[in-house]
Scaffold this motif. Structure first.
Motif: not given
Length: 119
Positions: A67-90
């Motif tokens: 469950f700790t690993m899952a939490r780390g993975e979802v945090t990585e997902l959140e950061a990657s989605l943030d990057a998509v938005e910061l790049l002005g893509l979607l």
């Protein structure tokens, strides 16, 4: 529906839906953002897999770790989605908010598993 323990967890149910949407989003990223798309896909699937692992773990330490690993993975997902938005893509705010909700649920699962280990 299967009797698998992970299917009863709201965290897994939400992660499953989020994964499908996040992976669909990556199909619309420009070719030069393919690495970012692969990271989103990987983190989304890893979140689901780690939740399954934790829900089906035979012992508390393994449950906490998964469950700790899952939490780390979802945090990585959140950061990657943030990057998509910061790049002005979607726009990704809705997906990031759902990822954050899954992270909160996973924090609760970790706490419960740790409390179970203490008894």
């Amino acid at each position: 529906m299967s009797a698998s323990p992970h299917r009863r967890l709201l965290a897994w149910q939400l992660a499953r839906g989020l994964s499908a949407e996040a992976m669909a989003l990556t199909q619309f990223l420009p070719e030069d953002c393919a690495a970012l798309g692969r990271q989103i896909d990987r983190a989304a699937l890893a979140t689901m897999r780690a939740i399954v692992e934790g829900a089906n773990a035979p012992a508390t330490p393994e449950r906490v770790a998964a469950f700790t690993m899952a939490r780390g993975e979802v945090t990585e997902l959140e950061a990657s989605l943030d990057a998509v938005e910061l790049l002005g893509l979607l726009p990704t705010e809705d997906l990031r908010e759902r990822a954050d909700r899954i992270g909160d649920l996973l924090a609760g699962l970790v706490e419960r598993a740790e409390a179970g280990a203490a008894t």
